[in-house]
Write an enzyme that holds these catalytic residues in place. Structure first.
Site, PDB file in Angstrom:
ATOM      1  N   ASN A  34       4.206   2.659   3.557  1.00  0.00           N
ATOM      2  CA  ASN A  34       3.278   2.923   4.658  1.00  0.00           C
ATOM      3  C   ASN A  34       2.021   2.094   4.416  1.00  0.00           C
ATOM      4  O   ASN A  34       1.215   2.432   3.562  1.00  0.00           O
ATOM      5  CB  ASN A  34       2.949   4.427   4.697  1.00  0.00           C
ATOM      6  CG  ASN A  34       1.872   4.759   5.715  1.00  0.00           C
ATOM      7  OD1 ASN A  34       1.488   3.920   6.530  1.00  0.00           O
ATOM      8  ND2 ASN A  34       1.376   5.987   5.677  1.00  0.00           N
ATOM      9  N   TRP A  35       1.903   1.016   5.167  1.00  0.00           N
ATOM     10  CA  TRP A  35       0.773   0.101   4.933  1.00  0.00           C
ATOM     11  C   TRP A  35      -0.540   0.672   5.447  1.00  0.00           C
ATOM     12  O   TRP A  35      -1.600   0.116   5.200  1.00  0.00           O
ATOM     13  CB  TRP A  35       1.027  -1.239   5.627  1.00  0.00           C
ATOM     14  CG  TRP A  35       2.246  -1.963   5.165  1.00  0.00           C
ATOM     15  CD1 TRP A  35       3.186  -1.517   4.259  1.00  0.00           C
ATOM     16  CD2 TRP A  35       2.677  -3.261   5.563  1.00  0.00           C
ATOM     17  NE1 TRP A  35       4.159  -2.461   4.086  1.00  0.00           N
ATOM     18  CE2 TRP A  35       3.878  -3.547   4.884  1.00  0.00           C
ATOM     19  CE3 TRP A  35       2.169  -4.205   6.446  1.00  0.00           C
ATOM     20  CZ2 TRP A  35       4.565  -4.745   5.046  1.00  0.00           C
ATOM     21  CZ3 TRP A  35       2.866  -5.401   6.612  1.00  0.00           C
ATOM     22  CH2 TRP A  35       4.047  -5.666   5.908  1.00  0.00           C
ATOM     23  N   LYS A  36      -0.471   1.710   6.241  1.00  0.00           N
ATOM     24  CA  LYS A  36      -1.667   2.283   6.882  1.00  0.00           C
ATOM     25  C   LYS A  36      -2.401   1.164   7.643  1.00  0.00           C
ATOM     26  O   LYS A  36      -1.741   0.250   8.140  1.00  0.00           O
ATOM     27  CB  LYS A  36      -2.537   2.992   5.848  1.00  0.00           C
ATOM     28  CG  LYS A  36      -1.699   4.000   5.027  1.00  0.00           C
ATOM     29  CD  LYS A  36      -2.495   4.946   4.211  1.00  0.00           C
ATOM     30  CE  LYS A  36      -1.545   5.891   3.483  1.00  0.00           C
ATOM     31  NZ  LYS A  36      -2.233   6.906   2.704  1.00  0.00           N
ATOM     32  N   HIS A  38       1.757  12.335   9.845  1.00  0.00           N
ATOM     33  CA  HIS A  38       1.137  11.964   8.562  1.00  0.00           C
ATOM     34  C   HIS A  38      -0.177  12.742   8.408  1.00  0.00           C
ATOM     35  O   HIS A  38      -0.886  12.975   9.399  1.00  0.00           O
ATOM     36  CB  HIS A  38       0.880  10.450   8.517  1.00  0.00           C
ATOM     37  CG  HIS A  38       0.463  10.000   7.156  1.00  0.00           C
ATOM     38  ND1 HIS A  38      -0.823  10.139   6.694  1.00  0.00           N
ATOM     39  CD2 HIS A  38       1.174   9.462   6.131  1.00  0.00           C
ATOM     40  CE1 HIS A  38      -0.891   9.690   5.436  1.00  0.00           C
ATOM     41  NE2 HIS A  38       0.315   9.272   5.085  1.00  0.00           N
ATOM     42  N   GLU A  81      -2.996  11.931   7.510  1.00  0.00           N
ATOM     43  CA  GLU A  81      -4.198  11.272   8.042  1.00  0.00           C
ATOM     44  C   GLU A  81      -4.285  11.415   9.558  1.00  0.00           C
ATOM     45  O   GLU A  81      -5.373  11.470  10.123  1.00  0.00           O
ATOM     46  CB  GLU A  81      -4.214   9.794   7.592  1.00  0.00           C
ATOM     47  CG  GLU A  81      -4.554   9.701   6.102  1.00  0.00           C
ATOM     48  CD  GLU A  81      -3.920   8.541   5.364  1.00  0.00           C
ATOM     49  OE1 GLU A  81      -3.483   7.571   5.999  1.00  0.00           O
ATOM     50  OE2 GLU A  81      -3.867   8.618   4.118  1.00  0.00           O
ATOM     51  N   GLU A 107       4.084  15.158   1.215  1.00  0.00           N
ATOM     52  CA  GLU A 107       2.933  14.414   0.714  1.00  0.00           C
ATOM     53  C   GLU A 107       1.755  15.369   0.531  1.00  0.00           C
ATOM     54  O   GLU A 107       1.027  15.649   1.498  1.00  0.00           O
ATOM     55  CB  GLU A 107       2.529  13.330   1.720  1.00  0.00           C
ATOM     56  CG  GLU A 107       3.599  12.286   1.965  1.00  0.00           C
ATOM     57  CD  GLU A 107       2.985  10.979   2.460  1.00  0.00           C
ATOM     58  OE1 GLU A 107       3.169   9.985   1.775  1.00  0.00           O
ATOM     59  OE2 GLU A 107       2.305  10.978   3.489  1.00  0.00           O
ATOM     60  N   GLY A 155      -3.764   8.701  -2.137  1.00  0.00           N
ATOM     61  CA  GLY A 155      -4.844   7.734  -2.343  1.00  0.00           C
ATOM     62  C   GLY A 155      -5.828   8.152  -3.418  1.00  0.00           C
ATOM     63  O   GLY A 155      -6.888   7.542  -3.562  1.00  0.00           O
ATOM     64  N   SER A 180       0.288   8.700  -4.291  1.00  0.00           N
ATOM     65  CA  SER A 180      -0.004   7.928  -5.507  1.00  0.00           C
ATOM     66  C   SER A 180       1.244   7.522  -6.287  1.00  0.00           C
ATOM     67  O   SER A 180       1.237   7.507  -7.518  1.00  0.00           O
ATOM     68  CB  SER A 180      -0.987   8.705  -6.408  1.00  0.00           C
ATOM     69  OG  SER A 180      -2.214   8.898  -5.740  1.00  0.00           O
ATOM     70  N   GLY A 228       2.026   4.524  -0.260  1.00  0.00           N
ATOM     71  CA  GLY A 228       0.872   3.991   0.458  1.00  0.00           C
ATOM     72  C   GLY A 228       0.325   2.763  -0.245  1.00  0.00           C
ATOM     73  O   GLY A 228       0.878   1.664  -0.140  1.00  0.00           O
ATOM     74  N   GLY A 229      -0.738   2.951  -1.008  1.00  0.00           N
ATOM     75  CA  GLY A 229      -1.453   1.841  -1.644  1.00  0.00           C
ATOM     76  C   GLY A 229      -0.542   0.863  -2.379  1.00  0.00           C
ATOM     77  O   GLY A 229      -0.691  -0.364  -2.240  1.00  0.00           O
TER      78      GLY A 229
HETATM   79  O1  LIG Z   1      -0.029   8.622   2.346  1.00  0.00           O
HETATM   80  C1  LIG Z   1       0.777   8.070   1.615  1.00  0.00           C
HETATM   81  C2  LIG Z   1       1.988   7.442   2.158  1.00  0.00           C
HETATM   82  O2  LIG Z   1       2.206   7.836   3.475  1.00  0.00           O
HETATM   83  C3  LIG Z   1       0.536   7.960   0.155  1.00  0.00           C
HETATM   84  O3  LIG Z   1      -0.511   7.101  -0.052  1.00  0.00           O
HETATM   85  P1  LIG Z   1      -0.818   6.590  -1.542  1.00  0.00           P
HETATM   86  O4  LIG Z   1       0.494   6.103  -2.111  1.00  0.00           O
HETATM   87  O5  LIG Z   1      -1.833   5.485  -1.377  1.00  0.00           O
HETATM   88  O6  LIG Z   1      -1.345   7.771  -2.307  1.00  0.00           O
END
Ligand SMILES: O=C(CO)COP(=O)(O)O
Length: 266
Positions: A17-19, A107, A109, A179, A185, A225, A246-247
């Protein structure tokens, strides 16, 4: 419900997930780097998906088609509406036409910054299914809920809310991503045991809502993470079938390492 079926029944999925990161130009280079790093044996062992921002999807579709890449892609959100006067929204049909396989629904967010509730998330899940996209239903508790020891009831309520009136023949092809918000993050990854506790409970609830057979087929991912250094321990757990990254998905080398978790020490 803790036994892991044979791999062919639940093929692991690693989704990045590149956000809201990268430009589409950088995104193309990034997909190429990841594709260059992955071998046929990797794709046989795991499904690899990229979830870029909407504006990159066309470029990635052309790249994947032209070079016959084996990775698949999808979107980070979808409108609950089919079409019409919904300024700024992107429909499931539009995503399907771009060759998307997956779409995230709910998600944390989106739940946090756009006040998405279970009713809306449920509508998005249904909209995705209607156009043959695979929704990745995201669930998970915040820190306060975890501290109060209510993480299971909170997360299972989100699962039920997201699946309201979704019939079994459709529910069997969805993906659920656990999640925990406190691990997203933050660098604070859930322990494999914590992740297994919730993913196992989700599978048990799916068995109660539908059937044991269906619950055994649904892939349940962990997200929060995830990195090359912690993925192997997480994937060793019986009810965890992949990761939503994510990251670390923005670093091609790290993402490839995560996709190759089976070669890493637990
Ligand atoms: O929200 C996430 C994937 O959708 C997880 O993000 P991180 O891997 O950056 O913690």
């Amino acid at each position: 419900m803790a036994s892991k079926p044979a791999p062919q029944q639940r093929k692991p999925l690693i989704a990045g997930n590149w956000k809201m990161n990268l430009t589409h130009f950088e995104g193309i280079a990034h997909v190429q780097k990841v594709a260059f790093g992955l071998k046929d044996a990797d794709y046989e062992a795991v499904d690899v998906a990229m979830l870029p921002p909407f504006t990159f999807i066309r470029s990635i579709q052309m790249l994947v088609d032209a070079d016959k890449l084996k990775l698949v892609y999808g979107a980070q959100d979808v409108s609950p509406h089919e079409k019409g006067a919904y300024t700024g929204e992107i429909s499931a049909a539009m995503l399907a036409k771009l060759g998307c396989t997956y779409v995230l629904a709910g998600h944390s967010e989106r739940r946090q910054y756009h006040h998405e509730d279970d009713t809306l998330v449920n509508a998005k899940v249904k909209a995705a299914l209607k156009d043959d996209l695979t929704p990745i239903l995201c669930v998970g508790e915040g820190l306060e809920v975890r501290k109060a020891g209510e993480h299971l009831s909170h997360t299972l309520a989100q699962v039920e809310g997201g699946l309201q009136k979704v019939p079994a023949d459709q529910a069997q092809r969805i993906v659920i991503a656990y999640e925990p918000v406190w691990a997203i993050g933050t660098g604070e990854v859930a322990t494999p045991e914590d992740a297994q506790e919730v993913c196992g409970a989700i599978r048990t609830r799916l068995a109660e809502l539908y059937s044991g057979d269906l619950a055994d087929q649904v892939r349940i991912l962990y997200g929060g993470s995830v990195k090359g250094g912690n993925i192997a321990g997480i994937m060793a757990k019986p009810d965890i079938d992949g990761a939503l990254v994510g990251g670390a998905s923005l670093d091609a080398g790290e993402f490839v390492k995560i996709c190759r978790y089976r070669e890493l020490p637990v």
